[in-house]
Design a protein around this motif. Sequence first.
Motif, PDB file in Angstrom:
ATOM      1  N   ILE A 134      -7.762  -8.194   0.118  1.00 17.01           N
ATOM      2  CA  ILE A 134      -7.550  -6.751   0.256  1.00 17.01           C
ATOM      3  C   ILE A 134      -8.336  -6.240   1.450  1.00 17.01           C
ATOM      4  O   ILE A 134      -9.546  -6.491   1.556  1.00 17.01           O
ATOM      5  N   PHE A 135      -7.666  -5.532   2.350  1.00 20.18           N
ATOM      6  CA  PHE A 135      -8.326  -4.845   3.454  1.00 20.18           C
ATOM      7  C   PHE A 135      -8.613  -3.436   2.973  1.00 20.18           C
ATOM      8  O   PHE A 135      -7.707  -2.710   2.560  1.00 20.18           O
ATOM      9  N   MET A 136      -9.880  -3.037   2.993  1.00 22.25           N
ATOM     10  CA  MET A 136     -10.288  -1.753   2.422  1.00 22.25           C
ATOM     11  C   MET A 136     -10.067  -0.570   3.366  1.00 22.25           C
ATOM     12  O   MET A 136     -10.191   0.570   2.961  1.00 22.25           O
ATOM     13  N   GLY A 137      -9.738  -0.852   4.623  1.00 20.02           N
ATOM     14  CA  GLY A 137      -9.499   0.222   5.585  1.00 20.02           C
ATOM     15  C   GLY A 137      -8.104   0.797   5.463  1.00 20.02           C
ATOM     16  O   GLY A 137      -7.188   0.148   4.976  1.00 20.02           O
ATOM     17  N   GLN A 138      -7.979   2.038   5.931  1.00 18.40           N
ATOM     18  CA  GLN A 138      -6.693   2.716   5.933  1.00 18.40           C
ATOM     19  C   GLN A 138      -6.508   3.417   7.272  1.00 18.40           C
ATOM     20  O   GLN A 138      -7.463   3.986   7.797  1.00 18.40           O
ATOM     21  N   PRO A 139      -5.278   3.402   7.810  1.00 19.14           N
ATOM     22  CA  PRO A 139      -5.036   4.227   8.997  1.00 19.14           C
ATOM     23  C   PRO A 139      -5.421   5.668   8.673  1.00 19.14           C
ATOM     24  O   PRO A 139      -5.319   6.098   7.528  1.00 19.14           O
ATOM     25  N   GLU A 140      -5.882   6.407   9.667  1.00 15.69           N
ATOM     26  CA  GLU A 140      -6.449   7.749   9.467  1.00 15.69           C
ATOM     27  C   GLU A 140      -5.527   8.688   8.684  1.00 15.69           C
ATOM     28  O   GLU A 140      -5.989   9.525   7.924  1.00 15.69           O
ATOM     29  N   THR A 141      -4.234   8.515   8.829  1.00 13.10           N
ATOM     30  CA  THR A 141      -3.291   9.417   8.156  1.00 13.10           C
ATOM     31  C   THR A 141      -3.039   9.032   6.699  1.00 13.10           C
ATOM     32  O   THR A 141      -2.438   9.781   5.959  1.00 13.10           O
ATOM     33  N   ASP A 142      -3.490   7.870   6.274  1.00 15.50           N
ATOM     34  CA  ASP A 142      -3.246   7.372   4.922  1.00 15.50           C
ATOM     35  C   ASP A 142      -4.568   7.293   4.176  1.00 15.50           C
ATOM     36  O   ASP A 142      -5.548   6.786   4.695  1.00 15.50           O
ATOM     37  N   ARG A 143      -4.620   7.766   2.958  1.00 17.31           N
ATOM     38  CA  ARG A 143      -5.868   7.761   2.190  1.00 17.31           C
ATOM     39  C   ARG A 143      -5.741   6.914   0.921  1.00 17.31           C
ATOM     40  O   ARG A 143      -6.142   7.315  -0.147  1.00 17.31           O
ATOM     41  N   GLY A 144      -5.200   5.729   1.028  1.00 16.49           N
ATOM     42  CA  GLY A 144      -5.035   4.843  -0.120  1.00 16.49           C
ATOM     43  C   GLY A 144      -6.330   4.131  -0.490  1.00 16.49           C
ATOM     44  O   GLY A 144      -7.401   4.434   0.032  1.00 16.49           O
ATOM     45  N   GLN A 145      -6.228   3.177  -1.367  1.00 15.72           N
ATOM     46  CA  GLN A 145      -7.381   2.437  -1.862  1.00 15.72           C
ATOM     47  C   GLN A 145      -7.436   1.015  -1.309  1.00 15.72           C
ATOM     48  O   GLN A 145      -7.956   0.128  -1.951  1.00 15.72           O
ATOM     49  N   GLY A 146      -6.916   0.785  -0.147  1.00 11.48           N
ATOM     50  CA  GLY A 146      -6.919  -0.545   0.436  1.00 11.48           C
ATOM     51  C   GLY A 146      -5.511  -1.098   0.528  1.00 11.48           C
ATOM     52  O   GLY A 146      -4.576  -0.586  -0.096  1.00 11.48           O
ATOM     53  N   ILE A 147      -5.374  -2.132   1.324  1.00 13.27           N
ATOM     54  CA  ILE A 147      -4.077  -2.766   1.551  1.00 13.27           C
ATOM     55  C   ILE A 147      -4.175  -4.197   1.037  1.00 13.27           C
ATOM     56  O   ILE A 147      -4.890  -5.022   1.611  1.00 13.27           O
ATOM     57  N   ALA A 148      -3.478  -4.485  -0.052  1.00 16.69           N
ATOM     58  CA  ALA A 148      -3.489  -5.829  -0.633  1.00 16.69           C
ATOM     59  C   ALA A 148      -2.394  -6.668   0.009  1.00 16.69           C
ATOM     60  O   ALA A 148      -1.270  -6.210   0.190  1.00 16.69           O
ATOM     61  N   LEU A 149      -2.740  -7.895   0.353  1.00 11.22           N
ATOM     62  CA  LEU A 149      -1.766  -8.830   0.888  1.00 11.22           C
ATOM     63  C   LEU A 149      -1.145  -9.619  -0.258  1.00 11.22           C
ATOM     64  O   LEU A 149      -1.749  -9.721  -1.331  1.00 11.22           O
ATOM     65  N   PRO A 150       0.049 -10.189  -0.047  1.00 12.71           N
ATOM     66  CA  PRO A 150       0.641 -11.026  -1.089  1.00 12.71           C
ATOM     67  C   PRO A 150      -0.302 -12.184  -1.445  1.00 12.71           C
ATOM     68  O   PRO A 150      -1.053 -12.668  -0.591  1.00 12.71           O
ATOM     69  N   PRO A 151      -0.286 -12.628  -2.701  1.00 15.52           N
ATOM     70  CA  PRO A 151      -1.217 -13.683  -3.143  1.00 15.52           C
ATOM     71  C   PRO A 151      -1.033 -14.994  -2.393  1.00 15.52           C
ATOM     72  O   PRO A 151       0.076 -15.375  -2.025  1.00 15.52           O
ATOM     73  N   LEU A 152      -2.154 -15.688  -2.205  1.00 16.76           N
ATOM     74  CA  LEU A 152      -2.180 -17.044  -1.662  1.00 16.76           C
ATOM     75  C   LEU A 152      -2.359 -17.990  -2.845  1.00 16.76           C
ATOM     76  O   LEU A 152      -3.263 -17.792  -3.659  1.00 16.76           O
ATOM     77  N   LEU A 153      -1.537 -19.001  -2.952  1.00 12.57           N
ATOM     78  CA  LEU A 153      -1.585 -19.921  -4.082  1.00 12.57           C
ATOM     79  C   LEU A 153      -2.330 -21.197  -3.681  1.00 12.57           C
ATOM     80  O   LEU A 153      -1.973 -21.843  -2.693  1.00 12.57           O
ATOM     81  N   ILE A 154      -3.385 -21.541  -4.452  1.00  7.43           N
ATOM     82  CA  ILE A 154      -4.128 -22.776  -4.196  1.00  7.43           C
ATOM     83  C   ILE A 154      -4.312 -23.534  -5.513  1.00  7.43           C
ATOM     84  O   ILE A 154      -4.136 -22.974  -6.588  1.00  7.43           O
TER      85      ILE A 154
END
Length: 158
Positions: A134-154
């Motif tokens: 999860i990237f916790m940053g948001q573009p200035e116009t968006d106030r979400g709670q982070g950007i989660a990437l699709p899961p990596l399977l190991i």
Amino acid sequence: MQALWVGLLAAVVAVTSAAAPVTSERIAGSLRLEAVIPARAFAAGTSVPITLSVHNRASAPVTISFASGQRYDAIARRPRGDEVWRWSHDKAFVQNVQMVVLKPGEELSYRMNWDQQDLQGRQVDPGTYEIVVIFMGQPETDRGQGIALPPLLITITP
């Protein structure tokens, strides 16, 4: 003889695929986010390195806001969704809004490691795990709670 060659080829394919990196990508506006784990399988007790890259693919600067000092997170969970580890679990972060400007083509890169310990500090069982970055940053116009990437399977092997 042919069966021997087929068996050897299958073994080479299995080793090659286990050693291949696992990647996940997500586009969020002007940002391209990529998470990478260098292999698909790890022996029990070895460290699992995780890299997150955030690239400004726009021709203009992008301002990214962070609600705290935390820039990223990672979660290991069983495929059924049970969380077993979270990178930020035992960490504290400064609680103030911070801004970062990414110039065109510029990239942020973060590295973390999962030591295959669960939230109680015990070695996890061998098996399949999903790693969600999860990237916790948001573009200035968006106030979400982070950007989660699709899961990596190991896979953790005995």
